[in-house]
Enzyme design. Sequence first.
Site, PDB file in Angstrom:
ATOM      1  N   GLU A  44       0.870  -1.169   0.000  1.00  0.00           N
ATOM      2  CA  GLU A  44       0.000   0.000   0.000  1.00  0.00           C
ATOM      3  C   GLU A  44       0.914   1.228   0.000  1.00  0.00           C
ATOM      4  OE1 GLU A  44      -2.805   0.296   3.235  1.00  0.00           O
ATOM      5  OE2 GLU A  44      -3.453   2.275   2.555  1.00  0.00           O
ATOM      6  N   ARG A 269       5.039 -12.858   9.660  1.00  0.00           N
ATOM      7  CA  ARG A 269       5.747 -11.632   9.309  1.00  0.00           C
ATOM      8  C   ARG A 269       7.063 -11.558  10.065  1.00  0.00           C
ATOM      9  NH1 ARG A 269       1.949  -7.702   9.000  1.00  0.00           N
ATOM     10  NH2 ARG A 269       3.389  -5.994   9.131  1.00  0.00           N
ATOM     11  N   LYS A 279       4.082   0.461  10.380  1.00  0.00           N
ATOM     12  CA  LYS A 279       4.101   1.647   9.512  1.00  0.00           C
ATOM     13  C   LYS A 279       3.634   2.884  10.254  1.00  0.00           C
ATOM     14  CE  LYS A 279       3.352   0.083   4.790  1.00  0.00           C
ATOM     15  NZ  LYS A 279       2.260  -0.012   3.794  1.00  0.00           N
TER      16      LYS A 279
END
Length: 565
Positions: A44, A269, A279
């Site tokens: 994104e 992850r 983020k």
Amino acid sequence: MNDPKSKSEDEEHVAPTNFIHKIIEEDIAAGKNDGRVHTRFPPEPNGYLHIGHAKSICLNFGLAEQFGGKCNLRFDDTNPVKEEEEFVHSIREDVKWLGFDWADREFYASDYFGQLYEWAIKLIKDGKAYVEDLSADEIREYRGTLSEPGKNSPHRDRPVEENLDLFARMKKGEFPDGAKVLRAKIDMASPNLNFRDPVLYRILHAEHHRTGGEWCIYPMYDWAHGQSDSIEGITHSICTLEFEDHRPLYDWCLDTLGVYHPRQYEFARLNITYTVLSKRKLLQLVTEKIVNGWDDPRMPTISGFRRRGFTAAAIRDFCDRIGVARANSTVDLALLEFCLREELNKTAPRVMAVLKPLKIVLTNYPEDQVEQLEAENNPEQPEAGSRQIPFSRELYIEQEDFMEDPPKKFFRLAPGKEVRLKHAYIIKCEEVVKNDAGEITELRCVYIPETKSGQANAGMKVKGTLHWVSAPHAYETQVRLYDNLFSEIEPDKIEIPGSLNPNSLEVLADCKLEPSLKDAKAGDRFQFLRMGYFIADVKDSQPGAPIFNRTTPLRDTWAKVQKKG
Ligand code: ATP
Ligand code: MG
């Protein structure tokens, strides 16, 4: 990949497991997808990529490479409020720098807004979606919990015609943000909360970085992602574990539409000690100016690591070694540094630089004499040759290499003691000069002419070898040293600024470097003998006036960790 991975034979590790690799092998053997392998990396564009993304990039592009398949770069740009063109550019640059190529397959979820809208209408017509008037809070209330089933919305059974009309008017911009959403009609009692009539579309009157003002309704991740995969003919849609509970919905959307159906696989992850990979927090560090931008050399972003001097090969090697599993775990930051040293040890030229200088005067060395001494550029690489470095009466050594009152095992310089100067002579310290404040300002030493490098030690026993720089020839510049940005081992658990390391940046303004470093180009890497690996900063260096960042010290904590373990 063009450049070979730098792994010496004795360091060769057992190939780590990658369960997705196995799945693909089985799929190919079973003739699934006609043997096609097509993956995608779907960032994104709402921030810069970080080292966690590198794992996903190496996995997706790596699998495509290994199986002769393809990997798309797809920007998952469904939230105009947080997305920017700057991030698109940085993401492209970072993926390329890591060494991967998406050819002409750069796609955007926003490319599919038209198709996704048509599919939503089909869903409404099939009685499988409805327009909801409840507020976000009410929707949450109605949804129930893991232990309690949800309640049907009063709008759930709206006639198809009314839904079509309302949805068209949502698109036309007749309603303000948040006034309505489109929901799938699945099962408000499902044990999977994602199945309790998930939201597919929301109203957002915001300028989109690519579609401008064309749309004011935007698809949610769950409506956009699987269908984008389907449109692109993805075979293996690989994402992180938190999407496991979304997989039934991923499947439901594709099956309900009756379109080509890729398979989703989840992996754990990457988490790294002393590192934040959220983020939101990385953005906070930038916007609150706690760091100097996304590419601050202390940032765990790919651009930060690049500016710090890390190489793409070292990051790929790291991603290789950590493997791909389904169990969450945290990797030691020292492993990444180990991978880097493995490479730089072989490739970085050795030079001498004094970071915290202490002056030395060789009282028996002729005042105007300058000798050019031969210095090898890289003992690991004989073909790298050698260079000449000037030696003169006045030199600098590192402050920490002298102690007036040393403990027993201090093998560096002390009053009455001898050391060897690398590539030069043995010297002996005869006098310590101090200022009025009692601080040491200079050492007076003698050099032993018979001990020139390459010759015998003239029967002298010295244990220490120091780096040094000739004072009149030194290139004076700034060098920056870095430490972890966070002092907490799991900084994601504590809010900023509580977790920050106040000493993450040390700027040394008055370093003395051997003269050859004046010609270093931005981005050139070196080993400063005994001090670590350094890079000429790509932003702040001027031609003929480079400034250096320490990439990593020489100390190899990973090897130690391994031995202990
Ligand atoms: P967001 O909360 O904004 O979705 P994100 O970290 O998931 O943050 P994306 O841009 O959606 O960011 O990530 C792109 C891809 O990288 C996704 O497939 C995601 O699963 C993967 N990814 C993100 N963080 C990690 C990580 N720490 N380890 C491995 N893969 C990651
Ligand atoms: Mg994401």
